[in-house]
Design a protein around this motif. Sequence first.
Motif: not given
Length: 685
Positions: A415-418, A433-434, A454-455
Amino acid sequence: MTAAVTRACPLSVWKPHITENNFAVPASSTAGPENLRFARRAQTVSSNPNQGAYQSWILAGFSNPTSALAPTTRSQPGSLCPGNNGTVFRSSSGITYQTICGINYGDDIRPFLMVASFDACIQKCDAYNYDNHAVRCVAALFIPSRSSGEDDCYLKSSIAHPSIGTSTVEGAIRYSIAQSAQVPVSATSSSLLSLLSSTSSASSRSSSSRSQTLSTTPPAASTTVSPPGVTYGKGSSVIAPKVASSKLHGPSENRPTSQYIQYTTAQGITLSRSLLRAGVNGDLSTGYDISPQTGALEVNIYTENLLAPLRNTPRLSRDGGRGGYLNGQHLFMFCDTGTYSTANSASNGDFLDFVSSSVAVDVGMNALSGRPIYLQDGIGGWSDNVGRQRGFAPLTQGEQAYNIAMQGQGQRYALWIESSLVPLDAETGIIYAPIVYDNVNMETREAVFTYTGNTLLRVTAGGRGGPVARRPIRKLFEQGEPEWGVAGAYRSWGPSGIGGTDGSVYLFGGVSGGMLMARVAADSIEDRDAYWTGSSWTTIMPSTTSKAFFIEGPIMDIDIFFSPRHMTFIAVYLTKYADSTFYYRYLIAPNAIIPGYAPGGDKNSDYAENLLKYDWSEEQVLYKAQTGLGGSFIYSGGVHTRYFGSNDIVNGGSRMLLSWTAPTGQTPASAVTEYQIVTAEVNLV
């Protein structure tokens, strides 16, 4: 020209053999803590002697008082009122309340309770919310004059029906509810009753979910909660922003906390061999509960006695670095994060751990004086006493078990925060988050990243343990759909103003050539409501080939905010072409844009709709950043709004804090680490 960048959190070659939280804890260290923030309790709770440590998401969701409303010391039970009327304090669970004397409310939560003290009554309110995984108790009233054996504690679901108490009433309202109802810090019972009677209908909270319907108009107005200090430009026209000056601060410095929560982690699940194969399996994200081994913890009545010192000061190598302001703190949220023991110029540190997300807060506010910032990881982010991390964004048990089983083979879920943090209300921020599937060829080290949907993360901050993210829905948008919200979103405040609960959230959908737009009501962000076709809203989602852009260009990282000084919207972004340059555009509207909650604004219109009506200016250079120490391009660039208070660009000032990730070309185990998080200030007049 340099090849285009496809994701804001690119993976470096040192990471393929590392997976999320999958390293055995040495005998010399203490076992890591359990996640206290997942919505559904693990099956092992009933047999766990520490089951009191489990708690719902809401206990970290308090709103800290401002500096003018610092928590005060309360009198002993029975002598609380009237002398402490209006004072602000924190309960033993860490929730902020405002004392109210002599007022009763309808909307009882039954049964009534018998307790020993005012404090015990407040604890009952906190516990009720814990048991229901929602804020259903917003106030607690204690009657100290009641005889022994009589009910003396009354929990309230709203403050919608106030009346003068017939007995001595020592009460407390959750601070965020009191603020939404404009309850003053100090007032008489009669003045409170008059005020609450006219405003409290807006303070009732419902835990029911909305159906997925098209939102075409803003919700009805509630009471004004906009903070003071916003200054608007003069005149009736948009003011074109121009860069006046800029100043580089330099790379940030990590200053971790010295404590962690010492709690034994529950045993994770084991997947069947048929699920342990290369390739995306969406069921691992949607078919399992949240893993109790991941996600930051909080310090509260269940964990404050479990605090223990870290054995050494861990050193962090982080990728990414977007953030935002929430509940009095400035957050920096990261993608892949490696933890190492101390290094120096003579030797590198030892590898400890790796997670796909982490979070830190700014301590010291150094950027106000033009200096590099200090970042501090929270107590709740550590997994053990040597400095391993839990990860900020919670994984599901399926994702976590897959990562552990596939260790060393090159596959994992992350889970990345972009994007920057999107404020939802006065207490909560959100992130789309993707969910990324990372597949690495272990021979060539070539990595292939697959967006699997994503979530939604709900983020709270201000607690002693540090920021916490909750994952209320396993997956919101699917693979093959536009990446809604991943690049960012804009919170359009309703008539109640900044920090209110009405209005909408506008999601940016990044596709080839530009950004699409979706919209959802702020009180139902787990829905999939409406999509812009280029001329109207529809419930039919566009495809990834749609050209219904609200802004065009090869945009990678983007922030869009409203500038009261310029009376229009400003977009700040990096492109996919790796030129280490921040660009900006502003919305060219025929007249000044005034939000509905602002003086002179139209409360019946949504000011963010202007993003879809008018063209953007030509692209201009905002700031040219230096490349990293290794000569590589920068990425994960963004604006940290509200950093400069009344002088900040979103409050009518001109100052703007930028941050970005700069690769160093060094190994992550070195003293310099693989990445630097760099900040600079730009003045836009």
